[in-house]
Design a protein around this motif. Structure first.
Motif, PDB file in Angstrom:
ATOM      1  N   UNK A 241       0.827  -1.207   0.000  1.00 40.98           N
ATOM      2  CA  UNK A 241       0.000   0.000   0.000  1.00 40.98           C
ATOM      3  C   UNK A 241       0.859   1.254   0.000  1.00 40.98           C
ATOM      4  N   UNK A 242       1.922   1.230   0.800  1.00 41.01           N
ATOM      5  CA  UNK A 242       2.810   2.401   0.884  1.00 41.01           C
ATOM      6  C   UNK A 242       3.498   2.665  -0.450  1.00 41.01           C
ATOM      7  N   UNK A 243       3.999   1.600  -1.076  1.00 41.85           N
ATOM      8  CA  UNK A 243       4.736   1.764  -2.323  1.00 41.85           C
ATOM      9  C   UNK A 243       3.833   2.237  -3.458  1.00 41.85           C
ATOM     10  N   UNK A 244       2.582   1.775  -3.430  1.00 44.00           N
ATOM     11  CA  UNK A 244       1.660   2.138  -4.506  1.00 44.00           C
ATOM     12  C   UNK A 244       0.980   3.488  -4.262  1.00 44.00           C
ATOM     13  N   UNK A 245       1.068   4.002  -3.030  1.00 48.21           N
ATOM     14  CA  UNK A 245       0.334   5.222  -2.686  1.00 48.21           C
ATOM     15  C   UNK A 245       0.873   6.447  -3.409  1.00 48.21           C
ATOM     16  N   UNK A 246       2.207   6.607  -3.444  1.00 49.16           N
ATOM     17  CA  UNK A 246       2.795   7.793  -4.063  1.00 49.16           C
ATOM     18  C   UNK A 246       2.649   7.755  -5.573  1.00 49.16           C
ATOM     19  N   UNK A 247       2.978   6.591  -6.146  1.00 53.19           N
ATOM     20  CA  UNK A 247       2.800   6.436  -7.587  1.00 53.19           C
ATOM     21  C   UNK A 247       2.530   4.964  -7.886  1.00 53.19           C
ATOM     22  N   UNK A 248       1.410   4.714  -8.508  1.00 52.39           N
ATOM     23  CA  UNK A 248       1.052   3.349  -8.890  1.00 52.39           C
ATOM     24  C   UNK A 248       1.379   3.159 -10.361  1.00 52.39           C
ATOM     25  N   UNK A 249       2.350   2.315 -10.640  1.00 52.48           N
ATOM     26  CA  UNK A 249       2.696   2.055 -12.046  1.00 52.48           C
ATOM     27  C   UNK A 249       1.486   1.574 -12.834  1.00 52.48           C
ATOM     28  N   UNK A 250       0.683   0.693 -12.224  1.00 54.98           N
ATOM     29  CA  UNK A 250      -0.453   0.137 -12.957  1.00 54.98           C
ATOM     30  C   UNK A 250      -1.498   1.216 -13.253  1.00 54.98           C
ATOM     31  N   UNK A 251      -1.789   2.067 -12.263  1.00 56.79           N
ATOM     32  CA  UNK A 251      -2.778   3.123 -12.485  1.00 56.79           C
ATOM     33  C   UNK A 251      -2.278   4.145 -13.496  1.00 56.79           C
ATOM     34  N   UNK A 252      -1.001   4.522 -13.391  1.00 61.26           N
ATOM     35  CA  UNK A 252      -0.450   5.496 -14.332  1.00 61.26           C
ATOM     36  C   UNK A 252      -0.383   4.927 -15.743  1.00 61.26           C
ATOM     37  N   UNK A 255      -3.865   5.146 -17.178  1.00 67.91           N
ATOM     38  CA  UNK A 255      -4.195   6.505 -17.612  1.00 67.91           C
ATOM     39  C   UNK A 255      -3.486   6.859 -18.908  1.00 67.91           C
ATOM     40  N   UNK A 256      -2.238   6.417 -19.030  1.00 67.19           N
ATOM     41  CA  UNK A 256      -1.472   6.685 -20.254  1.00 67.19           C
ATOM     42  C   UNK A 256      -2.140   6.024 -21.462  1.00 67.19           C
ATOM     43  N   UNK A 257      -2.552   4.770 -21.282  1.00 70.40           N
ATOM     44  CA  UNK A 257      -3.157   4.034 -22.392  1.00 70.40           C
ATOM     45  C   UNK A 257      -4.496   4.638 -22.795  1.00 70.40           C
ATOM     46  N   UNK A 258      -5.198   5.189 -21.846  1.00 71.41           N
ATOM     47  CA  UNK A 258      -6.512   5.752 -22.134  1.00 71.41           C
ATOM     48  C   UNK A 258      -6.460   7.197 -22.579  1.00 71.41           C
ATOM     49  N   UNK A 259      -5.216   7.737 -22.658  1.00 75.36           N
ATOM     50  CA  UNK A 259      -5.065   9.115 -23.133  1.00 75.36           C
ATOM     51  C   UNK A 259      -5.528  10.133 -22.132  1.00 75.36           C
TER      52      UNK A 259
END
Length: 259
Positions: A241-252, A255-259
Protein backbone atom coordinates in the motif's frame (compact mmCIF):
# COMPACT_ATOMS: atom_id res chain seq x y z
CA UNK A 1 -2.06 -9.95 7.96
CA UNK A 2 1.67 -10.63 7.74
CA UNK A 3 2.77 -13.65 5.69
CA UNK A 4 6.13 -15.22 6.51
CA UNK A 5 7.43 -16.62 3.23
CA UNK A 6 9.90 -19.48 3.26
CA UNK A 7 12.01 -20.50 0.25
CA UNK A 8 14.13 -23.62 0.23
CA UNK A 9 17.30 -23.26 -1.84
CA UNK A 10 18.55 -26.79 -2.32
CA UNK A 11 18.20 -30.02 -4.26
CA UNK A 12 16.46 -33.33 -3.79
CA UNK A 13 18.18 -36.72 -3.70
CA UNK A 14 18.84 -37.85 -7.30
CA UNK A 15 16.84 -40.90 -8.41
CA UNK A 16 15.47 -41.44 -4.90
CA UNK A 17 11.93 -40.19 -4.39
CA UNK A 18 11.68 -41.60 -0.87
CA UNK A 19 14.81 -39.79 0.28
CA UNK A 20 13.66 -36.60 -1.43
CA UNK A 21 10.36 -36.77 0.45
CA UNK A 22 12.30 -37.18 3.67
CA UNK A 23 14.15 -33.98 2.78
CA UNK A 24 10.82 -32.26 2.13
CA UNK A 25 9.65 -33.29 5.58
CA UNK A 26 12.86 -32.06 7.20
CA UNK A 27 12.78 -28.71 5.42
CA UNK A 28 9.12 -28.15 6.26
CA UNK A 29 9.73 -29.00 9.91
CA UNK A 30 12.49 -26.38 10.05
CA UNK A 31 10.37 -23.84 8.18
CA UNK A 32 7.37 -24.31 10.46
CA UNK A 33 9.57 -24.00 13.54
CA UNK A 34 10.77 -20.69 12.10
CA UNK A 35 7.18 -19.53 11.66
CA UNK A 36 6.79 -19.89 7.88
CA UNK A 37 3.24 -19.59 6.55
CA UNK A 38 4.10 -20.65 2.97
CA UNK A 39 7.10 -22.69 1.75
CA UNK A 40 8.31 -22.80 -1.86
CA UNK A 41 10.65 -25.43 -3.31
CA UNK A 42 12.74 -25.10 -6.50
CA UNK A 43 11.88 -26.16 -10.03
CA UNK A 44 11.82 -29.91 -10.45
CA UNK A 45 12.70 -30.46 -6.80
CA UNK A 46 10.61 -33.61 -6.38
CA UNK A 47 11.77 -35.28 -9.62
CA UNK A 48 15.06 -33.64 -10.51
CA UNK A 49 15.14 -30.87 -13.11
CA UNK A 50 17.50 -31.86 -15.92
CA UNK A 51 16.85 -35.47 -16.89
CA UNK A 52 18.17 -36.16 -20.41
CA UNK A 53 15.94 -38.51 -22.40
CA UNK A 54 13.18 -38.22 -19.80
CA UNK A 55 10.58 -40.95 -20.32
CA UNK A 56 7.03 -41.28 -19.04
CA UNK A 57 8.07 -44.35 -17.04
CA UNK A 58 10.49 -42.13 -15.10
CA UNK A 59 7.48 -40.21 -13.76
CA UNK A 60 5.18 -43.16 -13.05
CA UNK A 61 5.35 -42.63 -9.28
CA UNK A 62 5.18 -38.84 -9.24
CA UNK A 63 1.48 -38.57 -8.47
CA UNK A 64 1.95 -40.88 -5.49
CA UNK A 65 4.84 -38.71 -4.34
CA UNK A 66 2.71 -35.59 -4.69
CA UNK A 67 0.05 -37.18 -2.50
CA UNK A 68 2.82 -37.66 0.06
CA UNK A 69 3.80 -33.98 -0.24
CA UNK A 70 0.20 -33.03 0.47
CA UNK A 71 0.17 -35.32 3.48
CA UNK A 72 3.37 -33.77 4.84
CA UNK A 73 1.97 -30.26 4.26
CA UNK A 74 -1.11 -31.25 6.27
CA UNK A 75 0.96 -32.78 9.05
CA UNK A 76 3.03 -29.60 9.32
CA UNK A 77 -0.05 -27.41 8.72
CA UNK A 78 1.74 -25.22 6.15
CA UNK A 79 0.97 -24.44 2.50
CA UNK A 80 3.58 -25.64 0.00
CA UNK A 81 4.52 -24.96 -3.62
CA UNK A 82 6.46 -27.91 -5.04
CA UNK A 83 8.35 -28.11 -8.32
CA UNK A 84 7.99 -31.40 -10.21
CA UNK A 85 7.77 -32.88 -13.69
CA UNK A 86 4.38 -34.49 -14.18
CA UNK A 87 2.33 -36.29 -16.81
CA UNK A 88 -0.84 -34.74 -18.19
CA UNK A 89 -3.32 -35.69 -20.90
CA UNK A 90 -1.45 -33.38 -23.28
CA UNK A 91 2.03 -34.69 -22.44
CA UNK A 92 4.87 -34.15 -19.98
CA UNK A 93 4.79 -30.88 -18.07
CA UNK A 94 7.21 -28.82 -16.03
CA UNK A 95 4.95 -27.97 -13.11
CA UNK A 96 4.62 -26.22 -9.78
CA UNK A 97 1.92 -27.70 -7.57
CA UNK A 98 0.38 -25.69 -4.74
CA UNK A 99 -1.00 -27.35 -1.59
CA UNK A 100 -3.04 -25.83 1.24
CA UNK A 101 -2.18 -26.25 4.91
CA UNK A 102 -4.75 -29.05 4.93
CA UNK A 103 -2.85 -30.86 2.18
CA UNK A 104 -5.42 -30.15 -0.50
CA UNK A 105 -4.15 -29.35 -3.98
CA UNK A 106 -4.86 -25.70 -4.79
CA UNK A 107 -3.69 -25.79 -8.39
CA UNK A 108 -1.03 -26.78 -10.88
CA UNK A 109 0.93 -24.25 -12.84
CA UNK A 110 2.60 -25.47 -16.02
CA UNK A 111 5.65 -23.55 -17.22
CA UNK A 112 4.61 -21.43 -20.19
CA UNK A 113 7.96 -20.23 -21.56
CA UNK A 114 10.25 -23.21 -22.13
CA UNK A 115 14.00 -22.61 -22.05
CA UNK A 116 16.45 -24.18 -24.48
CA UNK A 117 16.25 -27.18 -26.78
CA UNK A 118 15.90 -29.82 -24.06
CA UNK A 119 12.85 -28.21 -22.41
CA UNK A 120 11.20 -27.52 -25.76
CA UNK A 121 11.73 -31.13 -26.86
CA UNK A 122 10.60 -32.58 -23.50
CA UNK A 123 7.66 -30.55 -22.21
CA UNK A 124 4.31 -29.30 -23.42
CA UNK A 125 4.04 -25.60 -22.46
CA UNK A 126 1.27 -24.37 -20.20
CA UNK A 127 -1.22 -21.74 -21.27
CA UNK A 128 -2.91 -20.46 -18.11
CA UNK A 129 -1.96 -18.66 -14.88
CA UNK A 130 -2.41 -20.26 -11.46
CA UNK A 131 -3.31 -18.21 -8.41
CA UNK A 132 -4.40 -18.89 -4.84
CA UNK A 133 -4.80 -16.98 -1.58
CA UNK A 134 -2.76 -17.34 1.62
CA UNK A 135 -3.28 -15.18 4.72
CA UNK A 136 -5.15 -12.55 2.74
CA UNK A 137 -2.50 -12.22 0.03
CA UNK A 138 -3.11 -13.25 -3.57
CA UNK A 139 -0.28 -15.52 -4.76
CA UNK A 140 0.64 -16.18 -8.38
CA UNK A 141 3.05 -18.82 -9.69
CA UNK A 142 5.66 -18.67 -12.45
CA UNK A 143 8.57 -21.02 -13.17
CA UNK A 144 12.16 -19.91 -13.86
CA UNK A 145 12.37 -18.60 -17.47
CA UNK A 146 8.80 -17.26 -17.20
CA UNK A 147 9.99 -14.45 -14.92
CA UNK A 148 12.36 -13.18 -17.59
CA UNK A 149 9.35 -12.01 -19.59
CA UNK A 150 7.92 -8.78 -18.16
CA UNK A 151 4.56 -9.52 -19.73
CA UNK A 152 3.93 -12.55 -17.51
CA UNK A 153 4.77 -10.73 -14.28
CA UNK A 154 2.75 -7.70 -15.34
CA UNK A 155 -0.18 -10.03 -16.03
CA UNK A 156 0.01 -11.17 -12.41
CA UNK A 157 0.14 -7.60 -11.09
CA UNK A 158 -2.82 -6.55 -13.25
CA UNK A 159 -4.79 -9.50 -11.87
CA UNK A 160 -4.27 -8.15 -8.35
CA UNK A 161 -1.56 -10.57 -7.30
CA UNK A 162 0.44 -9.46 -4.25
CA UNK A 163 3.16 -12.12 -4.33
CA UNK A 164 4.63 -14.09 -7.22
CA UNK A 165 6.55 -17.24 -6.30
CA UNK A 166 9.03 -18.63 -8.82
CA UNK A 167 10.45 -22.16 -8.47
CA UNK A 168 13.67 -22.00 -10.46
CA UNK A 169 16.56 -24.01 -11.89
CA UNK A 170 18.91 -21.20 -12.89
CA UNK A 171 22.29 -22.49 -13.99
CA UNK A 172 25.69 -20.97 -14.69
CA UNK A 173 26.56 -18.67 -16.47
CA UNK A 174 23.22 -16.89 -16.05
CA UNK A 175 23.74 -15.38 -12.59
CA UNK A 176 22.77 -11.94 -13.93
CA UNK A 177 19.12 -13.04 -14.05
CA UNK A 178 19.00 -13.59 -10.30
CA UNK A 179 21.13 -10.59 -9.41
CA UNK A 180 19.78 -7.95 -11.80
CA UNK A 181 16.48 -8.91 -13.37
CA UNK A 182 14.52 -10.47 -10.51
CA UNK A 183 14.53 -7.39 -8.22
CA UNK A 184 13.43 -5.23 -11.16
CA UNK A 185 10.42 -7.48 -11.78
CA UNK A 186 9.20 -6.88 -8.24
CA UNK A 187 9.87 -3.14 -8.42
CA UNK A 188 8.28 -2.43 -11.79
CA UNK A 189 5.12 -4.26 -10.71
CA UNK A 190 5.14 -3.18 -7.04
CA UNK A 191 4.70 -6.74 -5.76
CA UNK A 192 6.56 -9.22 -3.57
CA UNK A 193 8.56 -11.83 -5.48
CA UNK A 194 10.05 -15.08 -4.14
CA UNK A 195 12.67 -16.71 -6.36
CA UNK A 196 13.60 -20.22 -5.17
CA UNK A 197 16.57 -21.70 -7.03
CA UNK A 198 18.33 -25.04 -6.94
CA UNK A 199 21.86 -25.80 -5.75
CA UNK A 200 24.31 -28.49 -6.83
CA UNK A 201 24.72 -30.00 -10.30
CA UNK A 202 22.87 -32.32 -12.67
CA UNK A 203 24.36 -33.94 -15.78
CA UNK A 204 26.78 -31.08 -16.41
CA UNK A 205 24.53 -28.21 -15.31
CA UNK A 206 25.74 -26.18 -12.33
CA UNK A 207 22.96 -24.37 -10.49
CA UNK A 208 23.88 -21.00 -9.05
CA UNK A 209 21.61 -20.56 -6.03
CA UNK A 210 21.16 -16.80 -5.48
CA UNK A 211 17.57 -17.25 -4.32
CA UNK A 212 15.86 -14.13 -3.08
CA UNK A 213 12.75 -12.54 -1.66
CA UNK A 214 12.20 -9.03 -3.03
CA UNK A 215 9.86 -6.31 -1.80
CA UNK A 216 7.61 -4.04 -3.88
CA UNK A 217 10.29 -1.41 -4.37
CA UNK A 218 12.90 -3.98 -5.40
CA UNK A 219 14.63 -4.10 -2.03
CA UNK A 220 16.07 -7.41 -0.84
CA UNK A 221 14.15 -8.89 2.09
CA UNK A 222 16.20 -12.12 2.12
CA UNK A 223 18.89 -13.58 -0.11
CA UNK A 224 21.26 -16.52 -0.45
CA UNK A 225 24.56 -17.25 -2.12
CA UNK A 226 25.29 -20.73 -3.49
CA UNK A 227 24.88 -23.07 -0.50
CA UNK A 228 21.62 -24.77 0.55
CA UNK A 229 19.61 -22.38 2.69
CA UNK A 230 16.14 -21.71 4.05
CA UNK A 231 15.21 -18.10 3.31
CA UNK A 232 12.54 -16.38 5.39
CA UNK A 233 10.97 -12.94 5.14
CA UNK A 234 7.86 -11.29 6.55
CA UNK A 235 5.67 -9.82 3.82
CA UNK A 236 3.75 -6.85 5.15
CA UNK A 237 0.75 -5.85 3.00
CA UNK A 238 1.31 -2.32 4.29
CA UNK A 239 4.48 -2.17 2.19
CA UNK A 240 2.41 -2.78 -0.93
CA UNK A 241 0.00 0.00 0.00
CA UNK A 242 2.81 2.40 0.88
CA UNK A 243 4.74 1.76 -2.32
CA UNK A 244 1.66 2.14 -4.51
CA UNK A 245 0.33 5.22 -2.69
CA UNK A 246 2.80 7.79 -4.06
CA UNK A 247 2.80 6.44 -7.59
CA UNK A 248 1.05 3.35 -8.89
CA UNK A 249 2.70 2.06 -12.05
CA UNK A 250 -0.45 0.14 -12.96
CA UNK A 251 -2.78 3.12 -12.48
CA UNK A 252 -0.45 5.50 -14.33
CA UNK A 253 -0.05 3.00 -17.17
CA UNK A 254 -3.83 2.71 -17.46
CA UNK A 255 -4.19 6.51 -17.61
CA UNK A 256 -1.47 6.68 -20.25
CA UNK A 257 -3.16 4.03 -22.39
CA UNK A 258 -6.51 5.75 -22.13
CA UNK A 259 -5.06 9.12 -23.13
Amino acid sequence: MMLRLGLWQGEGVPDNRVATLQEVERVLADAVEAGASLVVFPEGYLTGYYIPELKTDDLADVEEALVAVGRIAAEKAVPVVMGAHVLSAEGTRNAAIAFSSAGEELGRYYKRLLFGDWEKETFVPGSHPTRFEIDGLSVGVLICYDVEFPELVREEAQAGTDLVVVPTALMSPHQRIARQLVPVRSMENQIFLGYANRTGAEHGLDFVGLSSISGPNGESLASAETAPKLLLADLDPGLLQHERADNSYLEDLERFRNG
